[in-house]
Design a protein around this motif. Structure first.
Motif, PDB file in Angstrom:
ATOM      1  N   PRO A 145      77.565 131.937  35.249  1.00 11.01           N
ATOM      2  CA  PRO A 145      77.363 132.622  36.533  1.00 11.01           C
ATOM      3  C   PRO A 145      76.527 131.801  37.503  1.00 11.01           C
ATOM      4  CG  PRO A 145      75.956 133.587  34.837  1.00 11.01           C
ATOM      5  CD  PRO A 145      76.841 132.593  34.152  1.00 11.01           C
ATOM      6  N   THR A 146      76.954 131.715  38.751  1.00 11.91           N
ATOM      7  CA  THR A 146      76.183 131.012  39.766  1.00 11.91           C
ATOM      8  C   THR A 146      75.163 131.947  40.393  1.00 11.91           C
ATOM      9  OG1 THR A 146      77.687 131.565  41.569  1.00 11.91           O
ATOM     10  CG2 THR A 146      78.179 129.574  40.292  1.00 11.91           C
ATOM     11  N   ALA A 147      74.132 131.354  40.982  1.00 17.46           N
ATOM     12  CA  ALA A 147      73.106 132.159  41.643  1.00 17.46           C
ATOM     13  C   ALA A 147      73.676 132.898  42.842  1.00 17.46           C
ATOM     14  CB  ALA A 147      71.946 131.251  42.078  1.00 17.46           C
ATOM     15  N   ALA A 148      74.561 132.232  43.599  1.00 11.39           N
ATOM     16  CA  ALA A 148      75.110 132.860  44.811  1.00 11.39           C
ATOM     17  C   ALA A 148      75.936 134.090  44.466  1.00 11.39           C
ATOM     18  CB  ALA A 148      75.951 131.850  45.585  1.00 11.39           C
ATOM     19  N   ASN A 149      76.840 133.967  43.470  1.00  8.40           N
ATOM     20  CA  ASN A 149      77.669 135.114  43.095  1.00  8.40           C
ATOM     21  C   ASN A 149      76.852 136.224  42.460  1.00  8.40           C
ATOM     22  OD1 ASN A 149      80.124 134.041  44.005  1.00  8.40           O
ATOM     23  ND2 ASN A 149      80.485 132.965  42.088  1.00  8.40           N
ATOM     24  N   THR A 150      75.865 135.846  41.649  1.00  3.64           N
ATOM     25  CA  THR A 150      75.008 136.861  41.024  1.00  3.64           C
ATOM     26  C   THR A 150      74.181 137.593  42.073  1.00  3.64           C
ATOM     27  OG1 THR A 150      74.882 135.533  39.004  1.00  3.64           O
ATOM     28  CG2 THR A 150      73.243 137.257  39.274  1.00  3.64           C
ATOM     29  N   GLN A 151      73.700 136.852  43.083  1.00  3.29           N
ATOM     30  CA  GLN A 151      72.936 137.487  44.157  1.00  3.29           C
ATOM     31  C   GLN A 151      73.796 138.501  44.906  1.00  3.29           C
ATOM     32  OE1 GLN A 151      69.543 136.673  44.807  1.00  3.29           O
ATOM     33  NE2 GLN A 151      69.643 138.552  46.007  1.00  3.29           N
ATOM     34  N   THR A 152      75.060 138.160  45.152  1.00  2.00           N
ATOM     35  CA  THR A 152      75.971 139.094  45.818  1.00  2.00           C
ATOM     36  C   THR A 152      76.202 140.333  44.967  1.00  2.00           C
ATOM     37  OG1 THR A 152      77.088 137.282  46.973  1.00  2.00           O
ATOM     38  CG2 THR A 152      78.275 139.362  46.812  1.00  2.00           C
ATOM     39  N   SER A 153      76.339 140.148  43.654  1.00  4.27           N
ATOM     40  CA  SER A 153      76.536 141.309  42.772  1.00  4.27           C
ATOM     41  C   SER A 153      75.299 142.202  42.760  1.00  4.27           C
ATOM     42  CB  SER A 153      76.892 140.858  41.352  1.00  4.27           C
ATOM     43  OG  SER A 153      75.768 140.342  40.671  1.00  4.27           O
ATOM     44  N   LEU A 154      74.099 141.595  42.876  1.00  2.00           N
ATOM     45  CA  LEU A 154      72.872 142.397  42.960  1.00  2.00           C
ATOM     46  C   LEU A 154      72.848 143.237  44.238  1.00  2.00           C
ATOM     47  CD1 LEU A 154      70.090 139.928  41.730  1.00  2.00           C
ATOM     48  CD2 LEU A 154      70.839 142.026  40.609  1.00  2.00           C
ATOM     49  N   ARG A 155      73.232 142.635  45.357  1.00  2.38           N
ATOM     50  CA  ARG A 155      73.261 143.389  46.615  1.00  2.38           C
ATOM     51  C   ARG A 155      74.256 144.540  46.529  1.00  2.38           C
ATOM     52  NH1 ARG A 155      72.622 138.157  49.036  1.00  2.38           N
ATOM     53  NH2 ARG A 155      74.884 137.949  49.218  1.00  2.38           N
ATOM     54  N   ASN A 156      75.416 144.287  45.923  1.00  2.00           N
ATOM     55  CA  ASN A 156      76.413 145.354  45.782  1.00  2.00           C
ATOM     56  C   ASN A 156      75.895 146.482  44.896  1.00  2.00           C
ATOM     57  OD1 ASN A 156      78.082 143.777  47.334  1.00  2.00           O
ATOM     58  ND2 ASN A 156      79.353 143.070  45.642  1.00  2.00           N
ATOM     59  N   THR A 157      75.174 146.127  43.840  1.00  2.00           N
ATOM     60  CA  THR A 157      74.611 147.151  42.952  1.00  2.00           C
ATOM     61  C   THR A 157      73.551 147.972  43.682  1.00  2.00           C
ATOM     62  OG1 THR A 157      75.008 145.714  41.053  1.00  2.00           O
ATOM     63  CG2 THR A 157      73.505 147.555  40.728  1.00  2.00           C
ATOM     64  N   ALA A 158      72.714 147.303  44.477  1.00  2.00           N
ATOM     65  CA  ALA A 158      71.692 148.019  45.248  1.00  2.00           C
ATOM     66  C   ALA A 158      72.346 149.008  46.209  1.00  2.00           C
ATOM     67  CB  ALA A 158      70.829 147.026  46.025  1.00  2.00           C
ATOM     68  N   ASN A 159      73.459 148.608  46.838  1.00  2.00           N
ATOM     69  CA  ASN A 159      74.167 149.525  47.740  1.00  2.00           C
ATOM     70  C   ASN A 159      74.693 150.748  46.994  1.00  2.00           C
ATOM     71  OD1 ASN A 159      73.746 147.933  50.004  1.00  2.00           O
ATOM     72  ND2 ASN A 159      75.653 146.795  49.741  1.00  2.00           N
ATOM     73  N   ALA A 160      75.189 150.537  45.766  1.00  2.00           N
ATOM     74  CA  ALA A 160      75.670 151.668  44.969  1.00  2.00           C
ATOM     75  C   ALA A 160      74.520 152.584  44.567  1.00  2.00           C
ATOM     76  CB  ALA A 160      76.402 151.154  43.731  1.00  2.00           C
ATOM     77  N   LEU A 161      73.363 151.998  44.276  1.00  2.00           N
ATOM     78  CA  LEU A 161      72.200 152.810  43.908  1.00  2.00           C
ATOM     79  C   LEU A 161      71.676 153.627  45.076  1.00  2.00           C
ATOM     80  CD1 LEU A 161      70.245 150.356  41.583  1.00  2.00           C
ATOM     81  CD2 LEU A 161      71.003 152.665  40.966  1.00  2.00           C
ATOM     82  N   VAL A 284      81.693 142.515  38.862  1.00  2.00           N
ATOM     83  CA  VAL A 284      81.865 141.065  38.828  1.00  2.00           C
ATOM     84  C   VAL A 284      82.200 140.551  40.222  1.00  2.00           C
ATOM     85  CG1 VAL A 284      83.263 139.176  37.914  1.00  2.00           C
ATOM     86  CG2 VAL A 284      82.580 141.067  36.424  1.00  2.00           C
ATOM     87  N   VAL A 285      81.468 139.530  40.645  1.00  2.00           N
ATOM     88  CA  VAL A 285      81.736 138.834  41.904  1.00  2.00           C
ATOM     89  C   VAL A 285      81.881 137.355  41.578  1.00  2.00           C
ATOM     90  CG1 VAL A 285      80.879 138.217  44.191  1.00  2.00           C
ATOM     91  CG2 VAL A 285      80.427 140.502  43.272  1.00  2.00           C
ATOM     92  N   GLY A 286      83.081 136.794  41.728  1.00  2.00           N
ATOM     93  CA  GLY A 286      83.289 135.386  41.411  1.00  2.00           C
ATOM     94  C   GLY A 286      82.935 135.079  39.970  1.00  2.00           C
ATOM     95  N   THR A 287      81.939 134.206  39.778  1.00  2.00           N
ATOM     96  CA  THR A 287      81.534 133.818  38.421  1.00  2.00           C
ATOM     97  C   THR A 287      80.435 134.697  37.841  1.00  2.00           C
ATOM     98  OG1 THR A 287      79.898 132.266  39.304  1.00  2.00           O
ATOM     99  CG2 THR A 287      82.109 131.392  38.864  1.00  2.00           C
ATOM    100  N   SER A 288      79.993 135.726  38.586  1.00  3.14           N
ATOM    101  CA  SER A 288      78.944 136.602  38.051  1.00  3.14           C
ATOM    102  C   SER A 288      79.492 137.428  36.896  1.00  3.14           C
ATOM    103  CB  SER A 288      78.406 137.528  39.149  1.00  3.14           C
ATOM    104  OG  SER A 288      79.355 138.522  39.477  1.00  3.14           O
ATOM    105  N   GLU A 289      78.572 137.985  36.109  1.00  5.69           N
ATOM    106  CA  GLU A 289      78.962 138.760  34.940  1.00  5.69           C
ATOM    107  C   GLU A 289      78.735 140.248  35.172  1.00  5.69           C
ATOM    108  OE1 GLU A 289      78.024 135.419  31.501  1.00  5.69           O
ATOM    109  OE2 GLU A 289      76.489 136.914  31.987  1.00  5.69           O
ATOM    110  N   GLY A 290      79.531 141.062  34.495  1.00  8.34           N
ATOM    111  CA  GLY A 290      79.429 142.516  34.639  1.00  8.34           C
ATOM    112  C   GLY A 290      78.423 143.112  33.682  1.00  8.34           C
TER     113      GLY A 290
END
Length: 458
Positions: A145-161, A284-290
């Motif tokens: 997982p890259t930092a950029a894709n993982t950061q995007t997945s974190l933002r998406n999770t925060a929006n869901a929360l 999952v966003v790009g190379t990020s993990e679920g």
């Protein structure tokens, strides 16, 4: 003796050739971790600047020089520099996504005066390798997982929360309006019913609960009571956040009233606490993990209100009100579980929010016929103090992740409205229905709640 001298001369000759022409290559392929990403690099060769001037003179200076230097150091230390090189010099470009990465080895003399090729580089003292460039060959393959894709997945999770926190906060705030005022000869009131609360703009997030409210009136001027709000279901089209139904919201209230007919002064105090098991699964966003993990979301708060009822006519009572409320929603820290598809789990800090809110508005009731009464209210609430929290996930294998501001642009002043009616079906028995609208603290997010109750006085 002569044989030994010949052997020494031969060894010296080999060492001299190595110094002149050799490249200190420890390995032809290596894997390095730079900027939160793992790269597998195969070296296609280090060439002198003069022999490949046409390849690199056209490269413009761009990209992240710090990451570039880190990549050059990591790759060079494993694949090696030209013999005699003092270390890597990387100032031209870094762009894996653009399909080109170069690193340069500083051999002995010359300095980079700016981020361009030329000047002091006009000698063969500088060597370079092109990686992932079709002109000179070589490959570089991101893995993990890259930092950029993982950061995007974190933002998406925060929006869901956001939706989950809005739902829980609306439930606890609305519960402060729960009451039971139909008393029988024993001074006991019991009310049972159901509630549905829906959050706008969150893929249909809503929950349905069963209600039980009870109160006791030891004196005509005051009453005390308790309530339980038990989730029956939580519906959400998304799969990021799942709330459990295992424990109810529990609350207490007490009220003092000047008169029983709703005129004069009334002061009411309420407090409530709720706990919900929460499972959060990153998308999952790009190379990020679920990654997925579980925690507890605790909601609690208290409210005090005061109103004064004016009898405008024998059928109409108008009641201005003021109040203060405090609520907080806290989710504990947790770590995602590992699996075949999640090799780099994130660890999260606690996510805590709270608000102190001033309330003001006006309510009115109208007795349509002796057995039917309608009521409505409109008000405004303003946060006087807030802590909106940050959502933070980290991993030592993915450096560079940053915290996400959980509510960067809160709505501090918000409207609320209530509309309802009740029908006295018999002495000390009442059916009621209430609708509540709230603008929430998140931009463009509202909640609507419908309550239906049956009340009996004992």
């Amino acid at each position: 003796m002569k044989f030994l001298n010949i052997k020494k001369l031969f060894c010296s000759f080999v060492l001299m050739l190595s110094a002149l022409f050799g490249v200190n290559v420890v390995a032809q392929t290596t894997t390095v971790n730079v900027g939160g990403s793992s790269y597998t690099v195969t070296k296609s060769g280090l060439l002198s600047y003069n022999s490949s001037a046409s390849l690199i003179q056209g490269f413009s200076a761009w990209g992240n020089a710090s990451l570039a230097s880190s990549l050059a150091t990591a790759v060079g230390s494993s694949l090696g520099y030209p013999n005699g090189a003092l270390g890597p010099l990387f100032a031209i470009s870094y762009g894996v996504t653009a399909g080109r990465v170069q690193y340069y080895a500083w051999r002995s003399t010359g300095v980079l005066t700016d981020n361009s090729i030329g000047g002091a580089l006009g000698t063969s003292s500088f060597y370079f390798a092109c990686i992932n460039d079709t002109t000179c060959g070589g490959t570089i393959t991101p893995s993990g997982p890259t930092a950029a894709n993982t950061q995007t997945s974190l933002r998406n999770t925060a929006n869901a929360l956001h939706g989950t926190y809005v739902l829980q906060n609306a439930v606890i705030a609305n519960s402060f309006s729960y009451d039971c005022t139909e008393f029988g000869a024993s001074g006991v009131c019991v009310s049972a019913g159901g509630r549905n609360t829906a959050v706008s703009a969150t893929n249909g997030l809503n929950n349905t609960s069963a209600l039980l409210i009870a109160a006791y009136r030891p004196h005509p001027s005051y009453r005390i009571g308790a309530y339980a709000d038990q989730n029956l279901s939580v519906n959400n089209a998304g799969t990021t956040v799942n709330l459990g139904n295992n424990t109810p919201l529990i609350g207490l209230f007490g009220a003092w009233n000047e008169r029983l007919d709703g005129t004069g002064t009334e002061v009411k105090v309420s407090a409530a606490y709720g706990q919900k098991s929460t499972t959060v699964t990153r998308q999952v966003v790009g190379t990020s993990e679920g990654g997925s993990g579980s925690s507890q979301l605790n909601s609690q708060g208290a409210q005090v209100t005061a109103k004064y009822g004016f009898a405008v006519t024998d059928k109409v009572i108008v009641s201005p009100y003021i109040g203060m409320r405090y609520t907080q929603n806290n989710m504990g820290g947790y770590t995602e579980g590992t699996s075949s598809s999640v090799t780099t789990p994130l660890t999260y800090s606690a996510l805590n929010t709270n608000a102190t809110t001033a309330l003001a508005g006006i309510g009115a009731s109208y007795k349509v016929i002796p057995t039917v009464t309608t009521f409505a209210s409109a008000g405004v609430e303003t946060d006087t103090n807030t802590a909106n929290g940050t959502y933070s996930g980290t991993s030592s294998s993915i450096p560079g992740l940053t915290s996400v501001n959980f509510n960067s642009n809160p709505v501090k002043t918000r409207p609320t409205a209530t509309l309802g009616a009740y029908y006295d079906i018999a002495k000390n028995q009442r059916l009621g229905i209430t609708g509540i609208y709230r603008q929430e603290a998140y931009q463009a997010v509202q909640t609507t709640t419908v309550l239906a109750t049956y009340t009996i006085g004992l």
